[in-house]
Design a protein around this motif. Sequence first.
Motif, PDB file in Angstrom:
ATOM      1  N   VAL A  86      52.836  30.810  35.620  1.00  0.00           N
ATOM      2  CA  VAL A  86      53.583  29.798  34.879  1.00  0.00           C
ATOM      3  C   VAL A  86      53.606  30.159  33.390  1.00  0.00           C
ATOM      4  O   VAL A  86      54.605  29.994  32.714  1.00  0.00           O
ATOM      5  CB  VAL A  86      52.929  28.423  35.090  1.00  0.00           C
ATOM      6  N   GLN A  87      52.448  30.678  32.939  1.00  0.00           N
ATOM      7  CA  GLN A  87      52.382  31.028  31.523  1.00  0.00           C
ATOM      8  C   GLN A  87      52.404  32.545  31.332  1.00  0.00           C
ATOM      9  O   GLN A  87      52.067  33.301  32.243  1.00  0.00           O
ATOM     10  CB  GLN A  87      51.090  30.467  30.912  1.00  0.00           C
ATOM     11  N   ALA A  88      52.764  32.974  30.144  1.00  0.00           N
ATOM     12  CA  ALA A  88      52.834  34.406  29.851  1.00  0.00           C
ATOM     13  C   ALA A  88      51.448  34.911  29.483  1.00  0.00           C
ATOM     14  O   ALA A  88      51.087  35.025  28.324  1.00  0.00           O
ATOM     15  CB  ALA A  88      53.817  34.659  28.719  1.00  0.00           C
ATOM     16  N   THR A  89      50.647  35.206  30.500  1.00  0.00           N
ATOM     17  CA  THR A  89      49.251  35.575  30.254  1.00  0.00           C
ATOM     18  C   THR A  89      49.000  37.063  30.417  1.00  0.00           C
ATOM     19  O   THR A  89      47.901  37.540  30.148  1.00  0.00           O
ATOM     20  CB  THR A  89      48.330  34.855  31.243  1.00  0.00           C
ATOM     21  N   GLY A  90      49.968  37.793  30.956  1.00  0.00           N
ATOM     22  CA  GLY A  90      49.702  39.185  31.279  1.00  0.00           C
ATOM     23  C   GLY A  90      48.823  39.280  32.518  1.00  0.00           C
ATOM     24  O   GLY A  90      48.592  38.281  33.211  1.00  0.00           O
ATOM     25  N   LEU A  91      48.288  40.497  32.772  1.00  0.00           N
ATOM     26  CA  LEU A  91      47.493  40.706  33.994  1.00  0.00           C
ATOM     27  C   LEU A  91      46.046  40.242  33.833  1.00  0.00           C
ATOM     28  O   LEU A  91      45.306  40.169  34.805  1.00  0.00           O
ATOM     29  CB  LEU A  91      47.505  42.186  34.372  1.00  0.00           C
ATOM     30  N   LYS A  92      45.654  39.945  32.587  1.00  0.00           N
ATOM     31  CA  LYS A  92      44.245  39.692  32.289  1.00  0.00           C
ATOM     32  C   LYS A  92      43.559  38.708  33.237  1.00  0.00           C
ATOM     33  O   LYS A  92      42.540  39.054  33.848  1.00  0.00           O
ATOM     34  CB  LYS A  92      44.126  39.214  30.835  1.00  0.00           C
ATOM     35  N   PRO A  93      44.065  37.497  33.425  1.00  0.00           N
ATOM     36  CA  PRO A  93      43.339  36.547  34.283  1.00  0.00           C
ATOM     37  C   PRO A  93      43.260  37.011  35.733  1.00  0.00           C
ATOM     38  O   PRO A  93      42.281  36.716  36.427  1.00  0.00           O
ATOM     39  CB  PRO A  93      44.157  35.256  34.168  1.00  0.00           C
ATOM     40  N   TYR A  94      44.255  37.759  36.178  1.00  0.00           N
ATOM     41  CA  TYR A  94      44.269  38.213  37.574  1.00  0.00           C
ATOM     42  C   TYR A  94      43.299  39.371  37.773  1.00  0.00           C
ATOM     43  O   TYR A  94      42.713  39.533  38.845  1.00  0.00           O
ATOM     44  CB  TYR A  94      45.694  38.583  37.982  1.00  0.00           C
ATOM     45  N   PHE A  95      43.176  40.180  36.700  1.00  0.00           N
ATOM     46  CA  PHE A  95      42.159  41.232  36.696  1.00  0.00           C
ATOM     47  C   PHE A  95      40.793  40.594  36.919  1.00  0.00           C
ATOM     48  O   PHE A  95      40.000  41.027  37.761  1.00  0.00           O
ATOM     49  CB  PHE A  95      42.204  41.924  35.324  1.00  0.00           C
ATOM     50  N   LEU A  96      40.549  39.496  36.200  1.00  0.00           N
ATOM     51  CA  LEU A  96      39.291  38.768  36.352  1.00  0.00           C
ATOM     52  C   LEU A  96      39.163  38.219  37.778  1.00  0.00           C
ATOM     53  O   LEU A  96      38.109  38.338  38.411  1.00  0.00           O
ATOM     54  CB  LEU A  96      39.230  37.641  35.321  1.00  0.00           C
ATOM     55  N   ASN A  97      40.258  37.635  38.286  1.00  0.00           N
ATOM     56  CA  ASN A  97      40.247  37.121  39.664  1.00  0.00           C
ATOM     57  C   ASN A  97      39.810  38.192  40.651  1.00  0.00           C
ATOM     58  O   ASN A  97      38.988  37.955  41.539  1.00  0.00           O
ATOM     59  CB  ASN A  97      41.655  36.661  40.077  1.00  0.00           C
ATOM     60  N   SER A  98      40.394  39.385  40.483  1.00  0.00           N
ATOM     61  CA  SER A  98      40.078  40.466  41.413  1.00  0.00           C
ATOM     62  C   SER A  98      38.592  40.801  41.365  1.00  0.00           C
ATOM     63  O   SER A  98      37.964  41.022  42.392  1.00  0.00           O
ATOM     64  CB  SER A  98      40.907  41.712  41.090  1.00  0.00           C
ATOM     65  N   PHE A  99      38.036  40.835  40.136  1.00  0.00           N
ATOM     66  CA  PHE A  99      36.607  41.128  40.034  1.00  0.00           C
ATOM     67  C   PHE A  99      35.763  40.013  40.640  1.00  0.00           C
ATOM     68  O   PHE A  99      34.788  40.273  41.342  1.00  0.00           O
ATOM     69  CB  PHE A  99      36.204  41.357  38.568  1.00  0.00           C
ATOM     70  N   LEU A 100      36.165  38.769  40.388  1.00  0.00           N
ATOM     71  CA  LEU A 100      35.415  37.640  40.958  1.00  0.00           C
ATOM     72  C   LEU A 100      35.455  37.674  42.474  1.00  0.00           C
ATOM     73  O   LEU A 100      34.557  37.188  43.147  1.00  0.00           O
ATOM     74  CB  LEU A 100      35.992  36.316  40.450  1.00  0.00           C
ATOM     75  N   MET A 101      36.524  38.253  43.017  1.00  0.00           N
ATOM     76  CA  MET A 101      36.651  38.345  44.466  1.00  0.00           C
ATOM     77  C   MET A 101      35.890  39.554  44.988  1.00  0.00           C
ATOM     78  O   MET A 101      35.135  39.470  45.958  1.00  0.00           O
ATOM     79  CB  MET A 101      38.129  38.469  44.829  1.00  0.00           C
TER      80      MET A 101
END
Lengths: 302, 352
Positions: A86-101
């Motif tokens: 929804v927001q223009a965040t780049g890949l950063k939060p998803y990179f974190l998601n992947s690590f958390l997973m």
Amino acid sequence: MSSVTTATATTAVPPSKKPSTLTLDRVWLYAILLLFAFLFLMPIYVMVINSIKPLDEIRAGNLVALPLAPTLEPWVQAWSQAQIGVQATGLKPYFLNSFLMVIPAVLISTALGALNGYVLTQFKIKGGTLIFGLVLFSVFIPFQIVLIPMAKLLGELGMAGTVKGLILVHTIYGIGFGTLFFRNFYAAFPQELVKSARMDGAGFFVLFWRLMLPASLPIVVVNIIWQFTNIWNDFLFGASFSDYSSYPLTVALNNLVSSSTGVKEYNVHFAGAFIAALPTLIVYIVSGKYFVRGLMAGSVKG
Amino acid sequence: MAALTIQNVSKQFGATKVLHQISLDLADGEFLVLVGPSGCGKSTLMNIVAGLEEPSTGQVTLGARDITYLPPDERDVAMVFQSYALYPNMTVAQNIAFPLEMRKVPKADRVAAVKKVSGMLQIDHLLDRKPRALSGGQRQRVAIGRALARSPSLFLFDEPLSNLDAKLRVDMRAELKKLHMRTGVTTIYVTHDQVEAMTLGTRIAVLKDGLIQQLATPMELYERPSNLFVAEFIGSPSINTADATVDASGTVVLNGVSTGVTIDTAHAGKPVIFGIRPEDLIVVDDGAIDATVTLLEPTGAESYILVDTAFGEFTLRMPGPGDFNLGDRMKLSFAPSKVHVFDKATQLRLNT
């Protein structure tokens, strides 16, 4: 002494020539190796080169040419500014998601795989072979088959669309491979060591923790690399069981590449793809030598 | 320290019987050697005593306790394995202290025990090393040290010397014997090497096909083997054997010549096997056996001389180099008291 010297004098043989190390075979060998190295490195080269080019240079058409005006802007864009959710965040939060997973899933499935391998090899369990066969079955089940039952299960557990749900799915899938790796590795573990430890008074977990696990570094590394790569690169489960807040990097990358409105920013796509590939690359480079060693240990004596 | 009793122990894997009703009594402080060819069941018997396998039937008692079904760590039994089984990730000191640590012995006592044991075995300079940095002989000492540290009532050795080179094996053998004399712990020692068995044991049990062939002191085993298998297994070079017959008076006849040995006339007319040890054959001018030298094997202190006779090849043991050449002819004799006679069918000893 004198007889020795005369003996060497009379039997003096002209020294044979040391063979040249550069034979035709060698030349061929190197030529072929270089060719394959080139084939494998070419895509990486193209990715890196184009990720630091301004968009006009890519549009100009030459993908292989070096950048005229190199810029890190595409990387910054991909990392923190591109519009993905929804927001223009780049890949950063998803990179974190992947690590958390990936980190809990790898650790839990490795621990359970090691424990399974230990139990299956060091204890005479009734039906152990059958249980191992069934566990192995999970290695061969295609991902697609479990999608709907898994979606139902995650729904029941209230984990649908969460990183926790993805951890669960990947852990379950990882146990099969982990058990296979560790069972084969521990099958070659010296029986006398286990017997000795039992006589010395080591119980179930002490034996595992103090004796088996410290000796399992190669296979632990193999398992971690294997699971890490698989889970990190997984797209199907990520796309099926996550939502905007819990997308892993692969799904986010797909969204970045396929759903950008307006112009296709190829340089940003290249940078994003490289960001997504980096962690697996680093894992391989850091522990690759253990990977090969561990695979050999497991396969030769399995 | 305690006495060990094994009563009617048998072990079966599926349809295969590995041990048949084995019974053994070990007095406190005894050193019993279990010897036999591979697959005779000696390691299985040891595992049953150690608690690593359960017997199919029978009972094992140590001291005043029935230990038949006790887990291995509650038996007060320590074992030294053929591969040494040192824990690769622990130092020598940690290896030796491990069984004590598992028994929750306080740290200070553990350190004292490691010190005492390593001093006794002369490995105190190796305490901080990992097993992989040790030689075979040193590893063996550490394994023995680990077994010693907890002062068990019973020691088990499973072919502990067979991974060492020949010279070291002889040295360690002597040390093991000294160690046993010093500590006096009841010991069972498994080996397939008859020399180890003879030199170490206070008594030896010869096993074959899961049965005890003979249980006796080393010298009794050598001088009065109870069957042909024991006679051939013990002694190097092997005992000489030849087919013989028994005449009506019970005299054993070898190739038409009386041997001077008489046995029960009940065996008259039956085929028997005549046996004589290599050192009991003597060369005399009027000997009854004609022989031709076919091979000389000098070992330094003594020589083995292989000769051809009318009933096969015999070996003689002579002190020193032996004054013979290939092809020499000689006459052999022997004292009747040194002869062993076995039934050809049952292989049991017939003379007293």
